[in-house]
Enzyme design. Structure first.
Site, PDB file in Angstrom:
ATOM      1  N   ASP A 292       0.857  -1.137  -0.097  1.00  0.00           N
ATOM      2  CA  ASP A 292      -0.134  -0.096  -0.081  1.00  0.00           C
ATOM      3  C   ASP A 292       0.922   1.405  -0.074  1.00  0.00           C
ATOM      4  O   ASP A 292       2.047   1.217   0.443  1.00  0.00           O
ATOM      5  CB  ASP A 292      -0.800   0.124   1.257  1.00  0.00           C
TER       6      ASP A 292
ATOM      7  N   GLU B 220       3.266   6.608  -2.927  1.00  0.00           N
ATOM      8  CA  GLU B 220       3.161   7.871  -3.551  1.00  0.00           C
ATOM      9  C   GLU B 220       3.762   9.229  -2.976  1.00  0.00           C
ATOM     10  O   GLU B 220       3.736   9.871  -3.815  1.00  0.00           O
ATOM     11  CB  GLU B 220       1.761   8.036  -4.006  1.00  0.00           C
TER      12      GLU B 220
ATOM     13  N   ASP C  15      -8.690   3.691  -3.691  1.00  0.00           N
ATOM     14  CA  ASP C  15      -9.893   3.860  -2.876  1.00  0.00           C
ATOM     15  C   ASP C  15     -11.149   4.409  -3.565  1.00  0.00           C
ATOM     16  O   ASP C  15     -11.379   5.911  -3.431  1.00  0.00           O
ATOM     17  CB  ASP C  15      -9.459   4.946  -1.584  1.00  0.00           C
TER      18      ASP C  15
END
Length: 788
Positions: free
Chosen positions: A492, A495, A557
């Protein structure tokens, strides 16, 4: 003060940072984590501009020469009520003048990778980069090995039978031609001209003389030298033709056709698939005119595809050099050639194509085991249980250890899940807050990204994956989990590598920010594959060019509404058009408990994707929603498990050819002009067409490429063109291409119980004389092509 006033005005208007993408200074972000708009740097009056003007020398046999760049400045201009600025010729005032060139002559290099691929490099300084291609993390091992053996550049000859590329020089233009197209270097005005095999111009670079016929004085192919620090950035500018359409650029959630858009190729967390930001930008695109371009760079790029000028592709690059791979062919050809350079997605383990059950989050051993029991009790085929952020002692605080009070026997739990046919996935992230127990160790050992003073550029310790010591430390933690029986890890975030950071690689954040997901993906994937040979797989959110080698990735998401589903579908299609074979998304959306209607319509899209995961705010488990929804969920899961032989064979084919499982229609039907306009349907592999119900209801308009199509649920036959079609028991339009063989398996509750000896080869025939299909079973060496 002016900046404060503007900021307060935007806030008062309700404009968020993610929406506004405001940049107060050229190249400087307004808020941490926002994508970079590099185009602003190319409007700064303090910079010096160098415009590509003429070819002053060139050795056609070597593919090397020099281009003269004329020096310009941007001059303000008033025209009645309009103030603007034009490029104006400039004589330098640099001192000492003998030490510098007013109009520098800089290197151009052309290399030939394959009959369909040409590499063109241009420098903006006399100094050539000392980086070696063999060390480039974007390149796959096979391409790096080819470079090392000097096989990536076949010999160029003027004439001769069997020569891959032929060259000619007529005094005005140097041309290189293969069977698939040509690249011409025009001497003055200097241009790169890309043509197809028939000699039609596909695109070409812009020169200042092209401004003579227009009042819009567009900055042509150029580079800048900044007034602030003398750093340089290049701006390749190419022709954009009438009717041209551009695709790719990564997992983009806006319209698939990028013409008219300004696409920022800088990794960001867009907070969901509903904005123009991207978790997974990729500096690669292709045109419906038959060419593609891989911008080999890790620095941010703003690709202006006709947004500011309808006739130009303006590629505003932070990089100081241009290193482009240019491809010729149809979409399948281009995707194959691109993935020959950056790598193809590996074939993934069979179990990974099954159902992944998750939510944010399961907090205990008993909860995870109960979910597994309920899946089997409700006869919902499934293969993976995922524990998200709550398996640590403190939610979200990654320390690679199961909570001792809530997971009293994690090894026993993992063994029980495996006995019941479930693989286990765990969540983690690469950021460590000051309260994390590993924070002091990471700082002490220097395994984090640093600032100019050697300290921390942000509050959290961000693991520096360009540091081999960091990678070893990180992989040791993952290895410990693998030894306990964990099958894979969720990769996860990734970025937020600081742009102002300093990295062990010796590069700054400008070049490492976009590489961060690739290094992160690789570090994790390598360890999972090492721990479970032949079963390497991760579940990643961020990516860059080359990340497809470390599958797989999911769409982030999503909002729990129709727009979230549309954004995910567009993102998945665009991602597949960027070299990634495998992709998934959170069925029903992520942010809140999904409304039943949305979730129900999202199910077929989820199960008819390469990988299928139920995840998001609870409840995601169907038995906690309603009895009818549980049946709908089960129906979709059973459909995919019966289709598993088709899914598995198509996945293998994709991994060998660089093709996506979730595939835009025009990839299969490039001659069908209507197919290029469709972005709310997709081909699932090469033989099945899926049109999700994007709004409430049980029917929708569907575009079908030319030919006959058979409804997978009803058997009804449809002709190509626009049709209004009713969904069946599965709430989606699912059609099979005429002349297809779709292998089916007897229903199993887990992939390791599929009986591969009792497959049914179902034929779907309306007007076709014969039927064809693919078959690939576990343990097979190659794909079998079947005919009836």
């Amino acid at each position: 003060m002016k900046k404060i006033i503007v900021s307060l005005y935007l806030i008062s208007c309700g404009i968020t940072a993610a929406m506004a993408q405001i940049q107060m200074n050229a190249g400087v972000q307004y808020l941490q984590g926002m994508q970079k708009d590099m185009s602003t740097d190319f409007y700064d009056l303090s910079h010096t501009y160098f415009l590509a003007d003429s070819l002053v020398s060139f050795d056609a046999a070597k593919g090397e020469g020099r281009v003269q760049w004329k020096r310009y400045r941007m001059a303000p201009r008033q025209a009645f009520n309009l103030n603007g600025y034009w490029p104006v010729r400039m004589q330098m005032l640099d001192f000492p003048d003998a030490a510098y060139e007013n109009d520098p002559e800089l290197k151009l290099k052309v290399e030939f990778v394959s009959p369909r691929t040409v590499r063109v490099r241009m420098l903006t300084t006399p100094i050539e980069p000392n980086e070696k291609d063999q060390d480039d993390v974007m390149f796959c091992d096979a391409f790096k090995a080819a470079i090392e053996r000097e096989q990536a550049r076949p010999k160029v000859k003027a004439h001769g039978a069997g020569v891959v590329w032929n060259t000619t020089d007529n005094g005005r233009t140097i041309s290189y031609r293969s069977d698939y197209g040509s690249i011409e270097i025009q001497k003055y005005p200097w241009r790169l001209v890309i043509k197809d095999a028939k000699g039609r111009v596909l695109t070409q670079t812009r020169h200042i003389v092209d401004n003579d016929s227009t009042q819009v004085k567009l900055l042509p192919f150029s580079f800048i030298k900044r007034g602030s620090d003398n750093s340089r950035s290049i701006n390749p500018v190419f022709l954009l033709s009438p009717g041209e359409r551009i695709y790719g650029c990564g997992e983009s959630f806006t319209s698939l056709n990028k013409v008219g858009q300004k696409v920022h190729l800088s990794v960001t967390d867009p907070q969901g698939p509903e904005t123009d930001g991207m978790y997974k930008p990729v500096p690669f695109f292709f045109s419906n005119r038959g060419y593609g371009i891989f911008m080999h760079t890790s620095a941010p790029v703003t690709a202006d595809f006709g947004a500011s000028y309808i006739g130009a592709q303006r590629l505003f690059m932070a990089d100081e050099q241009m290193d482009f791979f240019i491809f010729f062919g149809e979409p399948k050809d281009i995707l194959y050639e691109y993935t020959e350079i950056t790598g193809k997605s590996p074939m993934l383990p069979l179990w990974s194509f099954g159902t992944w059950m998750s939510r944010i989050t399961y907090f205990s051993q008993e909860e995870g085991l109960e979910i597994a029991r309920q899946l089997r009790a409700h006869k919902i085929p499934a293969d993976v249980i995922h524990f998200d952020t709550g398996w640590f002692g403190v939610d979200w605080q990654c320390d690679y250890e199961f909570s001792k009070d809530r997971f009293p026997d994690p090894v026993g739990m993992l063994k029980q899940l495996a006995k019941d046919g479930f693989h286990t996935c765990l969540w983690q992230l690469p950021y460590f807050t000051p309260k994390n127990r590993f924070f002091p160790e990471i700082i002490e050992k220097g395994m984090h990204v640093k600032n100019a003073a050697g300290g921390m550029p942000v509050e959290d310790a961000v693991l520096d994956f360009s540091n081999p010591e960091t990678v070893r430390w990180y992989q040791s933690k993952i290895e410990g989990l693998m030894r306990q029986g964990v099958s894979t890890i969720k990769c996860d975030f990734g970025e937020a590598a600081p742009y102002n950071g300093f990295y062990h690689s010796g590069k700054g954040g400008l070049y490492e920010h976009n590489l961060y997901p690739l290094r992160y993906n690789k570090a994790l994937w390598d360890q999972v594959e090492r721990s479970h040979p032949g079963e390497g797989i991760i579940w990643a959110r961020s990516a860059w060019a080359g990340s497809q080698r470390y599958a797989l990735h999911w769409g982030g998401d999503a909002a729990t509404n129709n727009i979230g589903m549309l954004g995910d579908l567009r993102g998945g299609l665009s991602f597949g058009l960027s070299g990634f074979s495998f992709w998934s998304h959170d069925m029903g959306g992520f942010v809140t408990a999904s409304p039943e209607d949305i979730y129900r319509r999202w199910l077929p899209f989820g199960f008819l994707s390469s990988h299928t995961r139920a995840h998001g705010a609870p409840p995601t488990e169907p038995w906690l929603i309603s009895e009818s929804f549980t049946k709908a969920f089960r129906d979709c899961a059973e459909m995919k498990y019966k289709l598993m032989p088709y899914v598995y064979a198509q996945a293998k084919d994709c991994s060998e050819r660089g093709l996506p499982m979730v595939r835009a229609l025009f990839v299969e039907f490039p001659e069908d002009k209507g197919a290029w306009h469709v972005e709310d349907e997709y081909m699932f592999g090469s033989q099945m067409l899926v049109a999700p119900l994007m709004e409430s209801g049980n029917s929708r308009d569907v575009y079908l490429p030319k030919g006959k199509w058979i409804d997978y649920q009803s058997g009804k036959v449809y002709d190509g063109g626009y049709q209004t079609i009713e969904a069946g028991r599965i709430p989606a339009i699912i059609l099979v291409r005429d002349g297809s063989i779709i292998p089916h398996a007897p229903l199993a509750q887990r992939t390791d119980q599929i009986n591969w000896n009792k497959l049914e080869l179902k034929t779907y025939k309306a007007a076709a004389n014969t039927c064809t299909g693919l078959l690939y079973k576990p343990g097979d060496m190659k794909i079998q092509r079947i005919n009836k």
